[in-house]
Design an enzyme around this catalytic site. Sequence first.
Site, PDB file in Angstrom:
ATOM      1  N   PRO A  14       0.780  -1.237   0.000  1.00 47.95           N
ATOM      2  CA  PRO A  14       0.000   0.000   0.000  1.00 47.95           C
ATOM      3  C   PRO A  14       0.817   1.295   0.000  1.00 47.95           C
ATOM      4  O   PRO A  14       0.243   2.367  -0.195  1.00 47.95           O
ATOM      5  CB  PRO A  14      -0.795  -0.118   1.301  1.00 47.95           C
ATOM      6  CG  PRO A  14       0.041  -0.977   2.186  1.00 47.95           C
ATOM      7  CD  PRO A  14       0.770  -1.937   1.290  1.00 47.95           C
ATOM      8  N   ASP A  37       2.750   1.587 -11.680  1.00 46.94           N
ATOM      9  CA  ASP A  37       1.544   2.412 -11.532  1.00 46.94           C
ATOM     10  C   ASP A  37       1.767   3.658 -10.688  1.00 46.94           C
ATOM     11  O   ASP A  37       2.757   3.791  -9.990  1.00 46.94           O
ATOM     12  CB  ASP A  37       0.468   1.590 -10.803  1.00 46.94           C
ATOM     13  CG  ASP A  37      -0.280   0.663 -11.724  1.00 46.94           C
ATOM     14  OD1 ASP A  37      -0.200   0.866 -12.940  1.00 46.94           O
ATOM     15  OD2 ASP A  37      -0.946  -0.244 -11.202  1.00 46.94           O
ATOM     16  N   LYS A  59      -2.024   5.930 -13.361  1.00 43.59           N
ATOM     17  CA  LYS A  59      -3.360   6.487 -13.583  1.00 43.59           C
ATOM     18  C   LYS A  59      -3.734   7.307 -12.360  1.00 43.59           C
ATOM     19  O   LYS A  59      -3.306   7.032 -11.262  1.00 43.59           O
ATOM     20  CB  LYS A  59      -4.405   5.386 -13.687  1.00 43.59           C
ATOM     21  CG  LYS A  59      -4.075   4.305 -14.638  1.00 43.59           C
ATOM     22  CD  LYS A  59      -4.946   3.105 -14.363  1.00 43.59           C
ATOM     23  CE  LYS A  59      -4.488   1.925 -15.174  1.00 43.59           C
ATOM     24  NZ  LYS A  59      -5.254   0.732 -14.898  1.00 43.59           N
ATOM     25  N   GLY A  90       0.058  -1.247  -7.319  1.00 42.89           N
ATOM     26  CA  GLY A  90      -0.202  -0.846  -5.929  1.00 42.89           C
ATOM     27  C   GLY A  90      -0.993  -1.916  -5.197  1.00 42.89           C
ATOM     28  O   GLY A  90      -1.857  -2.568  -5.779  1.00 42.89           O
ATOM     29  N   GLY A  91      -0.687  -2.112  -3.923  1.00 40.84           N
ATOM     30  CA  GLY A  91      -1.420  -3.095  -3.123  1.00 40.84           C
ATOM     31  C   GLY A  91      -1.210  -4.493  -3.642  1.00 40.84           C
ATOM     32  O   GLY A  91      -0.091  -4.870  -4.006  1.00 40.84           O
ATOM     33  N   ASP A  92      -2.289  -5.259  -3.689  1.00 42.77           N
ATOM     34  CA  ASP A  92      -2.247  -6.625  -4.211  1.00 42.77           C
ATOM     35  C   ASP A  92      -2.741  -6.614  -5.656  1.00 42.77           C
ATOM     36  O   ASP A  92      -3.719  -5.931  -5.973  1.00 42.77           O
ATOM     37  CB  ASP A  92      -3.149  -7.525  -3.357  1.00 42.77           C
ATOM     38  CG  ASP A  92      -3.162  -8.952  -3.880  1.00 42.77           C
ATOM     39  OD1 ASP A  92      -2.325  -9.746  -3.408  1.00 42.77           O
ATOM     40  OD2 ASP A  92      -3.984  -9.260  -4.768  1.00 42.77           O
ATOM     41  N   MET A 175     -11.809   3.102  -3.465  1.00 44.74           N
ATOM     42  CA  MET A 175     -12.262   3.984  -4.564  1.00 44.74           C
ATOM     43  C   MET A 175     -13.651   4.544  -4.280  1.00 44.74           C
ATOM     44  O   MET A 175     -14.502   4.591  -5.170  1.00 44.74           O
ATOM     45  CB  MET A 175     -12.279   3.210  -5.900  1.00 44.74           C
ATOM     46  CG  MET A 175     -10.919   2.721  -6.320  1.00 44.74           C
ATOM     47  SD  MET A 175     -10.949   1.707  -7.804  1.00 44.74           S
ATOM     48  CE  MET A 175     -11.425   0.116  -7.143  1.00 44.74           C
TER      49      MET A 175
HETATM   50  N1  SAH Z   1      -4.719  -3.244  -5.814  1.00 45.14           N
HETATM   51  C1  SAH Z   1      -4.840  -2.204  -4.822  1.00 45.14           C
HETATM   52  C2  SAH Z   1      -6.112  -1.413  -4.992  1.00 45.14           C
HETATM   53  C3  SAH Z   1      -6.159  -0.620  -6.276  1.00 45.14           C
HETATM   54  S1  SAH Z   1      -7.617   0.354  -6.411  1.00 45.14           S
HETATM   55  C4  SAH Z   1      -4.749  -2.814  -3.429  1.00 45.14           C
HETATM   56  O1  SAH Z   1      -4.768  -4.048  -3.298  1.00 45.14           O
HETATM   57  O2  SAH Z   1      -4.644  -2.068  -2.474  1.00 45.14           O
HETATM   58  C5  SAH Z   1      -7.071   1.914  -5.799  1.00 45.14           C
HETATM   59  C6  SAH Z   1      -7.708   2.194  -4.461  1.00 45.14           C
HETATM   60  O3  SAH Z   1      -6.999   1.511  -3.443  1.00 45.14           O
HETATM   61  C7  SAH Z   1      -7.672   3.648  -4.047  1.00 45.14           C
HETATM   62  O4  SAH Z   1      -8.716   4.378  -4.621  1.00 45.14           O
HETATM   63  C8  SAH Z   1      -7.850   3.521  -2.547  1.00 45.14           C
HETATM   64  O5  SAH Z   1      -9.201   3.241  -2.225  1.00 45.14           O
HETATM   65  C9  SAH Z   1      -7.033   2.273  -2.261  1.00 45.14           C
HETATM   66  N2  SAH Z   1      -5.658   2.585  -1.861  1.00 45.14           N
HETATM   67  C10 SAH Z   1      -4.529   2.181  -2.468  1.00 45.14           C
HETATM   68  N3  SAH Z   1      -3.444   2.605  -1.790  1.00 45.14           N
HETATM   69  C11 SAH Z   1      -3.901   3.278  -0.717  1.00 45.14           C
HETATM   70  C12 SAH Z   1      -3.277   3.936   0.378  1.00 45.14           C
HETATM   71  N4  SAH Z   1      -1.949   3.989   0.522  1.00 45.14           N
HETATM   72  N5  SAH Z   1      -4.062   4.509   1.314  1.00 45.14           N
HETATM   73  C13 SAH Z   1      -5.401   4.459   1.210  1.00 45.14           C
HETATM   74  N6  SAH Z   1      -6.050   3.860   0.195  1.00 45.14           N
HETATM   75  C14 SAH Z   1      -5.305   3.264  -0.749  1.00 45.14           C
END
Ligand code: SAH
Length: 253
Positions: A14, A37, A59, A90-92, A175
Amino acid sequence: MSSSGKVYLVGAGPGDPELITMKGHRLLRTCDAVVYDYLVSTAMLEWLRPDCERHYVGKRAGLHALPQEEIEDLLVRLAREGKQVVRLKGGDPFIFGRGGEEALTLRKHGIAYEVVPAVTAALGCAAYVGVPLTHRKFSSSVTFISGHEQPGKEAVLEIDWGSHAQSGSTLVLYMAMGRLEEICQQLTARGMSPTTPVCVVEWGTTPRQRSVSGQLQDIVWRVQEAGVGAPAVVIIGAVAALGDSLSWFDPVI
Ligand code: SAH
């Protein structure tokens, strides 16, 4: 054409670069090309080999640096050039990250791939604001929901807010900032108590992290007052109130 090219769909976590997996870290240090990304920490780019090819395809809401099809074409092209490619997301990669679409395209083109999971925003943000998403006394399930039902111009998936309002599950919305008011109204109208605790976490796990706590009935106002916006997750449920006593992370700007 070399057949040894491969694409690794790697979750970056994250924000805090130390939250990536050891496998993701190893792949970043050794890959020939990286496609990354907007929400990926730039600190991770320092791990790349100096000669690693870098492709930014980031994006922002409503503003796509590169259309999804072009990202997928790029992955296919790089792999066909025989490269070890890290698609850093980002994230998973498989949670609201379109990783599934990218994997399907790679499979369709006969490109080898691996998926490297990671800490999704819900888990990272909750941990860094001290909110346990489950707790024996308060909640024994957690649900991740996309509040943005129409990313791009694709099919609209109807969200059954009524069943979520009644489930007793901790809800984590991704989101959702653009539709927060409507979502809170939907949940309240369908039976969720207006005093249900809510915690909104912006830029979680990064030095820019900010959070706002409130209740379903006043969180929209509190978020507006604090000027908190995307990227943020919205945690709804009794556990959200625990962050007030369990928070431990001091973001440093
Ligand atoms: N694949 C990512 C999500 C992508 S969608 C995951 O697993 O986290 C993008 C959304 O993820 C953002 O709109 C927000 O809701 C959330 N997000 C991603 N990084 C974040 C962060 N550091 N802090 C808060 N929300 C986050």
